[in-house]
Scaffold this motif. Structure first.
Motif, PDB file in Angstrom:
ATOM      1  N   ILE A   2     -15.887 -15.312  51.103  1.00  0.00           N
ATOM      2  CA  ILE A   2     -16.707 -14.528  52.024  1.00  0.00           C
ATOM      3  C   ILE A   2     -17.425 -15.508  52.944  1.00  0.00           C
ATOM      4  O   ILE A   2     -18.131 -16.404  52.485  1.00  0.00           O
ATOM      5  CB  ILE A   2     -17.721 -13.668  51.257  1.00  0.00           C
ATOM      6  CG1 ILE A   2     -16.993 -12.680  50.348  1.00  0.00           C
ATOM      7  CG2 ILE A   2     -18.641 -12.934  52.227  1.00  0.00           C
ATOM      8  CD1 ILE A   2     -17.892 -12.048  49.308  1.00  0.00           C
ATOM      9  N   THR A 296     -22.330 -10.928  47.177  1.00  0.00           N
ATOM     10  CA  THR A 296     -20.884 -10.887  46.956  1.00  0.00           C
ATOM     11  C   THR A 296     -20.436  -9.483  46.579  1.00  0.00           C
ATOM     12  O   THR A 296     -19.415  -8.983  47.073  1.00  0.00           O
ATOM     13  CB  THR A 296     -20.490 -11.886  45.864  1.00  0.00           C
ATOM     14  OG1 THR A 296     -20.858 -13.210  46.282  1.00  0.00           O
ATOM     15  CG2 THR A 296     -18.996 -11.848  45.588  1.00  0.00           C
ATOM     16  N   ALA A 297     -21.207  -8.826  45.717  1.00  0.00           N
ATOM     17  CA  ALA A 297     -20.868  -7.462  45.308  1.00  0.00           C
ATOM     18  C   ALA A 297     -20.906  -6.513  46.498  1.00  0.00           C
ATOM     19  O   ALA A 297     -20.027  -5.642  46.649  1.00  0.00           O
ATOM     20  CB  ALA A 297     -21.830  -6.990  44.224  1.00  0.00           C
ATOM     21  N   ALA A 299     -20.436  -7.287  49.735  1.00  0.00           N
ATOM     22  CA  ALA A 299     -19.314  -7.573  50.622  1.00  0.00           C
ATOM     23  C   ALA A 299     -18.015  -7.012  50.060  1.00  0.00           C
ATOM     24  O   ALA A 299     -17.203  -6.428  50.794  1.00  0.00           O
ATOM     25  CB  ALA A 299     -19.198  -9.072  50.847  1.00  0.00           C
ATOM     26  N   ARG A 300     -17.809  -7.157  48.774  1.00  0.00           N
ATOM     27  CA  ARG A 300     -16.571  -6.664  48.166  1.00  0.00           C
ATOM     28  C   ARG A 300     -16.526  -5.149  48.163  1.00  0.00           C
ATOM     29  O   ARG A 300     -15.468  -4.545  48.383  1.00  0.00           O
ATOM     30  CB  ARG A 300     -16.437  -7.235  46.759  1.00  0.00           C
ATOM     31  CG  ARG A 300     -16.113  -8.722  46.763  1.00  0.00           C
ATOM     32  CD  ARG A 300     -16.044  -9.306  45.372  1.00  0.00           C
ATOM     33  NE  ARG A 300     -15.633 -10.714  45.416  1.00  0.00           N
ATOM     34  CZ  ARG A 300     -15.737 -11.556  44.403  1.00  0.00           C
ATOM     35  NH1 ARG A 300     -16.238 -11.149  43.243  1.00  0.00           N
ATOM     36  NH2 ARG A 300     -15.359 -12.815  44.530  1.00  0.00           N
ATOM     37  N   ARG A 301     -17.665  -4.515  47.929  1.00  0.00           N
ATOM     38  CA  ARG A 301     -17.695  -3.045  47.922  1.00  0.00           C
ATOM     39  C   ARG A 301     -17.328  -2.483  49.294  1.00  0.00           C
ATOM     40  O   ARG A 301     -16.649  -1.451  49.393  1.00  0.00           O
ATOM     41  CB  ARG A 301     -19.090  -2.557  47.520  1.00  0.00           C
ATOM     42  CG  ARG A 301     -19.253  -1.045  47.553  1.00  0.00           C
ATOM     43  CD  ARG A 301     -20.563  -0.605  46.931  1.00  0.00           C
ATOM     44  NE  ARG A 301     -21.723  -0.975  47.695  1.00  0.00           N
ATOM     45  CZ  ARG A 301     -22.181  -0.291  48.757  1.00  0.00           C
ATOM     46  NH1 ARG A 301     -21.540   0.781  49.179  1.00  0.00           N
ATOM     47  NH2 ARG A 301     -23.277  -0.669  49.379  1.00  0.00           N
ATOM     48  N   ASP A 303     -15.599  -4.194  51.633  1.00  0.00           N
ATOM     49  CA  ASP A 303     -14.438  -4.903  52.183  1.00  0.00           C
ATOM     50  C   ASP A 303     -14.819  -5.671  53.445  1.00  0.00           C
ATOM     51  O   ASP A 303     -14.086  -5.698  54.433  1.00  0.00           O
ATOM     52  CB  ASP A 303     -13.289  -3.929  52.480  1.00  0.00           C
ATOM     53  CG  ASP A 303     -11.939  -4.642  52.594  1.00  0.00           C
ATOM     54  OD1 ASP A 303     -11.834  -5.794  52.125  1.00  0.00           O
ATOM     55  OD2 ASP A 303     -10.999  -4.046  53.157  1.00  0.00           O
ATOM     56  N   GLY A 305     -15.504  -9.205  55.241  1.00  0.00           N
ATOM     57  CA  GLY A 305     -15.115 -10.597  55.091  1.00  0.00           C
ATOM     58  C   GLY A 305     -16.204 -11.576  55.457  1.00  0.00           C
ATOM     59  O   GLY A 305     -16.035 -12.791  55.288  1.00  0.00           O
TER      60      GLY A 305
END
Length: 334
Positions: A2, A296-297, A299-301, A303, A305
């Motif tokens: 990320i 991080t959680a 950004a991943r949730r 999607d 980048g």
């Protein structure tokens, strides 16, 4: 991985001359470049004693001149105040000065009071979508009559690359525009009024995205408030000026950030203490490892980048330390 970037909102600092605040952006941008940050963006505000960055395009030029790799841009140019041709000209000049490193973030907000918007001379936000399309038309012109609908007006200088345009917003409306035009999109999740719209805006952007000349796939970044320290207790101490600023905003008594020591001495009534606590619901403040995990959680949730950090701290050293800790915890390096 990320990516991390930084959005400088040029917050005024109590006891510090405005000119010193503006000049601090240069060494701080250099520090962000050394940490491996992808972009350094500048916000635009008007007629406000708390945010004093009124001309981000000028700071873009100054920062590009003292850096060599990091992308530099706006978050954003408030297009409702300006003619699209003039913005295209400014950013083509910037692209000529720093080829391949210029971002043109565009925002719909007036960035200040209604009186300030009138004084700036434009008619408001009603034509924003059309103005964005006109601006993109000028930017795509390659000097050979390609990419531009109008042949009688050109944005000079003609440069081989296009400054990278972004749509910035705090609502699904901006997400829909970015998706329709095939542009990268940054959602502002750092404010209490729009944090709850994040999921709807992100979903609309991905669902409605149409590939176009400036992008063949969606690219999402999120602007978040983040402040990390070596311990949660110290981070909370450093967060004090941000909480105090939020109360001042509610009181319509805007001004520079006070020191964390002064904020800690305030005897807030229970309702105001609760107000400050609520600001932490949409902020990422704490021990560096915990902040990195939460970011991080997020950004991943979504999607996303890329995360664009905003950090309000009274001293540049604390702001710089926060960014360095987050970058290290998230594995970002130069």
């Amino acid at each position: 991985m990320i990516a991390l970037s930084y959005l400088d909102q040029s917050p005024a600092i109590a006891g510090m001359a405005h000119e010193a605040v503006i000049r601090e952006a240069l060494p701080f941008a250099q520090a962000c470049e050394a940490m491996g940050f992808r972009r350094y963006w500048l916000a635009e505000h008007h007629n406000g004693a708390a945010n004093i960055g009124t001309a981000p395009e000028i700071l873009v030029a100054a920062i590009a001149a003292v850096t060599g790799r990091i992308r530099v841009g706006t978050a954003g140019v408030l297009l409702s105040h300006y003619a699209p041709l003039k913005v295209a000209e400014q950013f083509r000049v910037l692209e000529a000065l720093a080829p391949g490193r210029i971002d043109l973030g565009l925002g719909r907000s007036p960035g200040g009071s209604d009186a300030a918007a009138v004084a700036l001379g434009r008619q408001g936000q009603a034509t924003f979508d059309a103005d964005v399309e006109t601006l993109l038309d000028f930017l795509r012109d390659d000097g050979q009559g390609n990419g531009q609908h109008r042949r009688d007006i050109r944005a000079y200088p003609i440069v081989p690359r296009t400054p990278e345009p972004w749509v910035l917003s705090s609502s699904p409306r901006g997400a829909a525009l970015a998706a329709r035009l095939g542009l990268p999109y940054c959602f502002n999740a750092s404010h209490d009024l729009n944090h709850g719209l994040l999921d709807e805006a992100v979903a609309r952007y991905f669902a409605d995205f149409r590939p176009g000349p400036l992008g063949d796939a969606p690219r999402l970044s999120l602007n978040v408030f983040a402040l990390a320290a070596d311990s949660a207790e110290h981070a909370r101490f450093l967060y004090g000026p941000r909480g105090h600023w939020r109360l001042q905003l509610d009181r319509k008594a805007r001004g520079g950030m006070v020191s964390p020591e002064m904020a800690a001495r305030q005897d807030y009534p229970p309702a105001e203490r609760e107000r400050i606590e609520r600001t932490l619901d949409y902020s990422y403040a704490g021990e560096a490892g915990d902040v990195a995990r939460r970011l991080t959680a997020l950004a991943r949730r979504c999607d996303a980048g890329e995360l664009v950090l905003t950090t309000w701290a009274h001293g540049r050293a604390d702001r710089q330390r926060s960014c360095a800790l987050i970058a290290a915890a998230m594995g970002v390096s130069a």
